[in-house]
Design a protein around this motif. Structure first.
Motif, PDB file in Angstrom:
ATOM      1  N   ASN A 418       0.820  -1.205   0.000  1.00 54.29           N
ATOM      2  CA  ASN A 418       0.000   0.000   0.000  1.00 54.29           C
ATOM      3  C   ASN A 418       0.858   1.262   0.000  1.00 54.29           C
ATOM      4  O   ASN A 418       0.483   2.282  -0.583  1.00 54.29           O
ATOM      5  CB  ASN A 418      -0.931  -0.006   1.211  1.00 54.29           C
ATOM      6  N   TYR A 419       2.011   1.194   0.668  1.00 55.37           N
ATOM      7  CA  TYR A 419       2.941   2.317   0.638  1.00 55.37           C
ATOM      8  C   TYR A 419       3.409   2.573  -0.793  1.00 55.37           C
ATOM      9  O   TYR A 419       3.440   3.718  -1.264  1.00 55.37           O
ATOM     10  CB  TYR A 419       4.157   2.027   1.529  1.00 55.37           C
ATOM     11  N   ARG A 420       3.778   1.505  -1.480  1.00 55.09           N
ATOM     12  CA  ARG A 420       4.306   1.651  -2.841  1.00 55.09           C
ATOM     13  C   ARG A 420       3.249   2.237  -3.776  1.00 55.09           C
ATOM     14  O   ARG A 420       3.537   3.129  -4.584  1.00 55.09           O
ATOM     15  CB  ARG A 420       4.794   0.295  -3.359  1.00 55.09           C
ATOM     16  N   ILE A 421       2.031   1.736  -3.672  1.00 51.90           N
ATOM     17  CA  ILE A 421       0.946   2.268  -4.509  1.00 51.90           C
ATOM     18  C   ILE A 421       0.739   3.757  -4.230  1.00 51.90           C
ATOM     19  O   ILE A 421       0.578   4.568  -5.147  1.00 51.90           O
ATOM     20  CB  ILE A 421      -0.357   1.483  -4.257  1.00 51.90           C
ATOM     21  N   THR A 422       0.763   4.108  -2.947  1.00 49.56           N
ATOM     22  CA  THR A 422       0.562   5.511  -2.568  1.00 49.56           C
ATOM     23  C   THR A 422       1.671   6.393  -3.120  1.00 49.56           C
ATOM     24  O   THR A 422       1.419   7.509  -3.594  1.00 49.56           O
ATOM     25  CB  THR A 422       0.497   5.651  -1.036  1.00 49.56           C
ATOM     26  N   TYR A 423       2.909   5.901  -3.101  1.00 44.92           N
ATOM     27  CA  TYR A 423       4.013   6.701  -3.626  1.00 44.92           C
ATOM     28  C   TYR A 423       3.907   6.863  -5.142  1.00 44.92           C
ATOM     29  O   TYR A 423       4.292   7.902  -5.688  1.00 44.92           O
ATOM     30  CB  TYR A 423       5.355   6.085  -3.223  1.00 44.92           C
ATOM     31  N   PHE A 424       3.378   5.862  -5.844  1.00 47.56           N
ATOM     32  CA  PHE A 424       3.117   6.021  -7.280  1.00 47.56           C
ATOM     33  C   PHE A 424       2.064   7.110  -7.513  1.00 47.56           C
ATOM     34  O   PHE A 424       2.181   7.921  -8.436  1.00 47.56           O
ATOM     35  CB  PHE A 424       2.637   4.698  -7.891  1.00 47.56           C
ATOM     36  N   VAL A 425       1.031   7.108  -6.674  1.00 47.93           N
ATOM     37  CA  VAL A 425      -0.012   8.141  -6.786  1.00 47.93           C
ATOM     38  C   VAL A 425       0.587   9.522  -6.541  1.00 47.93           C
ATOM     39  O   VAL A 425       0.298  10.484  -7.267  1.00 47.93           O
ATOM     40  CB  VAL A 425      -1.160   7.859  -5.794  1.00 47.93           C
ATOM     41  N   LEU A 426       1.446   9.622  -5.520  1.00 51.20           N
ATOM     42  CA  LEU A 426       2.075  10.912  -5.222  1.00 51.20           C
ATOM     43  C   LEU A 426       2.985  11.361  -6.359  1.00 51.20           C
ATOM     44  O   LEU A 426       3.108  12.562  -6.629  1.00 51.20           O
ATOM     45  CB  LEU A 426       2.865  10.824  -3.914  1.00 51.20           C
ATOM     46  N   ALA A 427       3.625  10.410  -7.046  1.00 54.02           N
ATOM     47  CA  ALA A 427       4.446  10.763  -8.211  1.00 54.02           C
ATOM     48  C   ALA A 427       3.591  11.444  -9.271  1.00 54.02           C
ATOM     49  O   ALA A 427       3.997  12.460  -9.866  1.00 54.02           O
ATOM     50  CB  ALA A 427       5.115   9.515  -8.780  1.00 54.02           C
ATOM     51  N   SER A 428       2.387  10.915  -9.492  1.00 58.39           N
ATOM     52  CA  SER A 428       1.488  11.529 -10.476  1.00 58.39           C
ATOM     53  C   SER A 428       1.004  12.899 -10.007  1.00 58.39           C
ATOM     54  O   SER A 428       0.803  13.811 -10.820  1.00 58.39           O
ATOM     55  CB  SER A 428       0.300  10.607 -10.754  1.00 58.39           C
ATOM     56  N   VAL A 429       0.826  13.051  -8.680  1.00 58.73           N
ATOM     57  CA  VAL A 429       0.425  14.356  -8.138  1.00 58.73           C
ATOM     58  C   VAL A 429       1.505  15.398  -8.415  1.00 58.73           C
ATOM     59  O   VAL A 429       1.212  16.531  -8.833  1.00 58.73           O
ATOM     60  CB  VAL A 429       0.148  14.262  -6.622  1.00 58.73           C
ATOM     61  N   TYR A 430       2.760  15.027  -8.214  1.00 61.82           N
ATOM     62  CA  TYR A 430       3.851  15.971  -8.460  1.00 61.82           C
ATOM     63  C   TYR A 430       3.965  16.327  -9.945  1.00 61.82           C
ATOM     64  O   TYR A 430       4.304  17.469 -10.294  1.00 61.82           O
ATOM     65  CB  TYR A 430       5.174  15.408  -7.942  1.00 61.82           C
ATOM     66  N   ILE A 431       3.687  15.369 -10.817  1.00 57.78           N
ATOM     67  CA  ILE A 431       3.663  15.688 -12.248  1.00 57.78           C
ATOM     68  C   ILE A 431       2.557  16.709 -12.523  1.00 57.78           C
ATOM     69  O   ILE A 431       2.743  17.672 -13.280  1.00 57.78           O
ATOM     70  CB  ILE A 431       3.449  14.410 -13.084  1.00 57.78           C
ATOM     71  N   GLY A 432       1.400  16.501 -11.879  1.00 64.87           N
ATOM     72  CA  GLY A 432       0.311  17.464 -12.020  1.00 64.87           C
ATOM     73  C   GLY A 432       0.701  18.843 -11.519  1.00 64.87           C
ATOM     74  O   GLY A 432       0.371  19.867 -12.142  1.00 64.87           O
ATOM     75  N   LEU A 433       1.430  18.898 -10.400  1.00 62.84           N
ATOM     76  CA  LEU A 433       1.883  20.185  -9.871  1.00 62.84           C
ATOM     77  C   LEU A 433       2.845  20.866 -10.843  1.00 62.84           C
ATOM     78  O   LEU A 433       2.801  22.093 -11.028  1.00 62.84           O
ATOM     79  CB  LEU A 433       2.564  19.985  -8.515  1.00 62.84           C
ATOM     80  N   ALA A 434       3.725  20.072 -11.467  1.00 64.65           N
ATOM     81  CA  ALA A 434       4.655  20.641 -12.447  1.00 64.65           C
ATOM     82  C   ALA A 434       3.897  21.236 -13.632  1.00 64.65           C
ATOM     83  O   ALA A 434       4.265  22.300 -14.151  1.00 64.65           O
ATOM     84  CB  ALA A 434       5.629  19.562 -12.924  1.00 64.65           C
ATOM     85  N   ILE A 435       2.837  20.563 -14.048  1.00 69.32           N
ATOM     86  CA  ILE A 435       2.016  21.084 -15.151  1.00 69.32           C
ATOM     87  C   ILE A 435       1.362  22.402 -14.741  1.00 69.32           C
ATOM     88  O   ILE A 435       1.300  23.361 -15.529  1.00 69.32           O
ATOM     89  CB  ILE A 435       0.950  20.047 -15.561  1.00 69.32           C
ATOM     90  N   ILE A 436       0.874  22.467 -13.493  1.00 76.56           N
ATOM     91  CA  ILE A 436       0.269  23.708 -12.999  1.00 76.56           C
ATOM     92  C   ILE A 436       1.296  24.837 -12.989  1.00 76.56           C
ATOM     93  O   ILE A 436       0.985  25.988 -13.327  1.00 76.56           O
ATOM     94  CB  ILE A 436      -0.319  23.497 -11.589  1.00 76.56           C
ATOM     95  N   VAL A 437       2.541  24.523 -12.614  1.00 78.65           N
ATOM     96  CA  VAL A 437       3.605  25.536 -12.570  1.00 78.65           C
ATOM     97  C   VAL A 437       3.805  26.176 -13.943  1.00 78.65           C
ATOM     98  O   VAL A 437       4.102  27.372 -14.046  1.00 78.65           O
ATOM     99  CB  VAL A 437       4.924  24.912 -12.064  1.00 78.65           C
ATOM    100  N   THR A 438       3.639  25.398 -15.007  1.00 77.66           N
ATOM    101  CA  THR A 438       3.852  25.944 -16.357  1.00 77.66           C
ATOM    102  C   THR A 438       2.881  27.078 -16.677  1.00 77.66           C
ATOM    103  O   THR A 438       3.117  27.853 -17.604  1.00 77.66           O
ATOM    104  CB  THR A 438       3.703  24.847 -17.429  1.00 77.66           C
ATOM    105  N   ARG A 439       1.799  27.188 -15.909  1.00 79.39           N
ATOM    106  CA  ARG A 439       0.812  28.240 -16.152  1.00 79.39           C
ATOM    107  C   ARG A 439       1.189  29.561 -15.476  1.00 79.39           C
ATOM    108  O   ARG A 439       0.516  30.577 -15.689  1.00 79.39           O
ATOM    109  CB  ARG A 439      -0.570  27.793 -15.642  1.00 79.39           C
ATOM    110  N   LEU A 440       2.247  29.545 -14.660  1.00 78.53           N
ATOM    111  CA  LEU A 440       2.691  30.780 -14.020  1.00 78.53           C
ATOM    112  C   LEU A 440       3.199  31.779 -15.051  1.00 78.53           C
ATOM    113  O   LEU A 440       3.833  31.403 -16.045  1.00 78.53           O
ATOM    114  CB  LEU A 440       3.814  30.498 -13.014  1.00 78.53           C
ATOM    115  N   LYS A 441       2.942  33.053 -14.793  1.00 75.19           N
ATOM    116  CA  LYS A 441       3.508  34.107 -15.630  1.00 75.19           C
ATOM    117  C   LYS A 441       4.874  34.474 -15.073  1.00 75.19           C
ATOM    118  O   LYS A 441       5.011  34.791 -13.894  1.00 75.19           O
ATOM    119  CB  LYS A 441       2.602  35.340 -15.637  1.00 75.19           C
ATOM    120  N   GLN A 442       5.891  34.427 -15.911  1.00 76.67           N
ATOM    121  CA  GLN A 442       7.250  34.749 -15.488  1.00 76.67           C
ATOM    122  C   GLN A 442       7.567  36.177 -15.888  1.00 76.67           C
ATOM    123  O   GLN A 442       7.446  36.547 -17.053  1.00 76.67           O
ATOM    124  CB  GLN A 442       8.254  33.791 -16.144  1.00 76.67           C
ATOM    125  N   ASP A 443       7.960  37.007 -14.897  1.00 79.74           N
ATOM    126  CA  ASP A 443       8.301  38.402 -15.201  1.00 79.74           C
ATOM    127  C   ASP A 443       9.661  38.479 -15.883  1.00 79.74           C
ATOM    128  O   ASP A 443      10.549  37.687 -15.614  1.00 79.74           O
ATOM    129  CB  ASP A 443       8.325  39.225 -13.914  1.00 79.74           C
TER     130      ASP A 443
END
Length: 443
Positions: A418-443
């Motif tokens: 169950n730990y391993r499955i959860t860490y795979f899920v968290l890996a996908s969450v971090y990929i999602g966060l990286a995608i969200i970061v791409t929407r930031l406006k860079q000055d």
């Protein structure tokens, strides 16, 4: 770096960094002595957890109030009030003859811990060119004290648990003197509108009900207590939003969320710290997966701690050169890689590699990069309130993540699967966060 340590700025740094030591010393020395505290006061496992929970609860409740008052009547006055609350709490704790008085002292310490929010605000007020560097040093100091905290607690508990708290009294007194002498006085704030006290009460009720629900009832969602707390949270939030719409002096700068970068920063804070709670269970996973002893399970996290320290300092320096977007994007992808490797790790070596990557990634996508981003997006008049919003989301994410992941791991019947499955899920969450970061406006 040339003007970083000029006279006025070095004085402000002395206050900020001493405050970091005080808060980190308090935060890192209590967990290791929970069992001695339980024995000393003769309370149950469930009750002794409130030695930590009540401080977190009061910090959560008072963070937006402290932040708003810092914008309203000035940083220095509120900073000194917070230190006074922390010192009063320490004195009550070290002299407590009952668990009730002990908890009262810890609650006052939670209010005093609001200086952690004010520290970020002071950095934003007084440092522009070197803001990222200062944030990096601030983060490293906190991390180093957190690393040393368990060792300090382990040494002092040999004498008595009171000494674990008493050791912070001289630090707090020095901080009070430094803040009184060195922090600059603010200009007149008399032009401000009246504070929305109804909104403060409603928001405080919502935060308190939510925090108690997460810490006490997340495993029993269908109990009467859980339903009551959920209802109080929802009703209080609705009342808060109603009061905020009808007042000019907002408690939280929710209007900032109409802008792209503050909205994205808020989402990243909530989700990033929810996912970051996965690191709470790294030691447990290592013990279960590799048959380590309890002490070895603690020591195996040393590479993770060192990686986080180094990355925190590096991120601080890079922020001034590149801005937060590329750093946070890289951080999300690095954390995702670390979580994936952790999920498939079959040896101690791959486990250590994964924790190093997670330490680097989390230090890059969360923490100082988010503070830097929100400081850049807020002005002097609402800077403290903006950091208050960020800290409420940060603590809420940590509470939610700890509860959700703890429940997921507790429900496991297949050992580490169950730990391993959860860490795979968290890996996908971090990929999602990286995608969200791409929407930031860079000055």
């Amino acid at each position: 770096m040339n003007n970083l340590f000029e006279s006025k700025k070095s004085q402000i740094l002395a206050v900020i960094f001493t405050g970091a030591i005080m808060i980190a010393l308090d935060g890192s020395t209590v967990s290791p002595i929970l069992y001695p505290l339980k024995t000393a006061f003769g309370v149950s496992e469930g009750l002794i957890s409130w030695a930590i929970n009540i401080e977190v609860l009061f910090l959560l409740i008072f963070t937006p109030i402290i932040a708003k008052m810092a914008d309203y009547i000035g940083r220095k006055k509120i900073y000194l009030l917070c230190i006074s609350s922390f010192i009063a709490g320490l004195l009550i704790v070290v002299s407590a003859q009952s668990f009730e008085w002990f908890l009262a002292g810890r609650a006052l310490q939670g209010i005093g811990a609001g200086i952690s929010v004010l520290a970020i605000v002071l950095i934003g007020d007084h440092f522009t060119e070197n803001r990222g560097t200062v944030l990096g040093i601030f983060g490293v100091i906190i991390s180093m004290v957190y690393a040393a905290g368990p060792l300090i607690a382990g040494f002092l508990i040999n004498f008595d648990w009171h000494f674990v708290f008493a050791v912070n009294i001289p630090v707090a007194l020095v901080l009070a003197c430094l803040a009184y002498k060195l922090l600059p006085a603010e200009s007149d704030f008399s032009g401000k509108k009246a504070i929305d006290w109804k909104g403060i009460i409603a928001l405080s009720l919502a935060i308190a009900a939510f925090a108690i629900f997460i810490t006490q009832f997340s495993g029993s969602l269908f109990s009467a207590g859980a339903f009551i707390l959920i209802a109080v949270t929802i009703v209080s939030l609705l009342l808060f939003l109603k009061f905020e719409r009808s007042t000019e002096e907002k408690i939280l700068p929710l209007s900032m969320l109409k802008r792209k970068n503050p909205l994205i920063a808020s989402i990243l804070t909530l989700l990033g710290y929810t996912a970051g709670a996965g690191t709470y269970f790294l030691s447990t996973f290592a013990i279960m997966a590799f048959g380590l002893s309890d002490s070895a399970g603690a020591y195996i996290l040393l590479p993770f701690t060192v990686a986080s320290l180094v990355a925190t300092l590096a991120v601080g320096k890079l922020l001034d050169k590149t801005g937060p977007k590329p750093i946070m994007l890289a951080g999300g992808l690095i954390s995702a890689t670390g979580m994936f490797i952790l999920g498939i790790s079959g040896s101690i070596h791959t486990f250590i590699l994964s924790t190093i990557l997670i330490g680097i990634g989390n230090a890059s996508i969360a923490g100082n990069a988010l503070y830097y981003l929100m400081l850049h997006e807020s002005g002097t008049e609402d800077r403290a309130s903006a950091q208050g919003l960020l800290n409420v989301l940060l603590n809420a994410g940590s509470l939610i993540g700890g509860a959700l992941l703890g429940a997921a791991f507790d429900s496991a019947s297949g050992g580490t699967a169950n730990y391993r499955i959860t860490y795979f899920v968290l890996a996908s969450v971090y990929i999602g966060l990286a995608i969200i970061v791409t929407r930031l406006k860079q000055d």
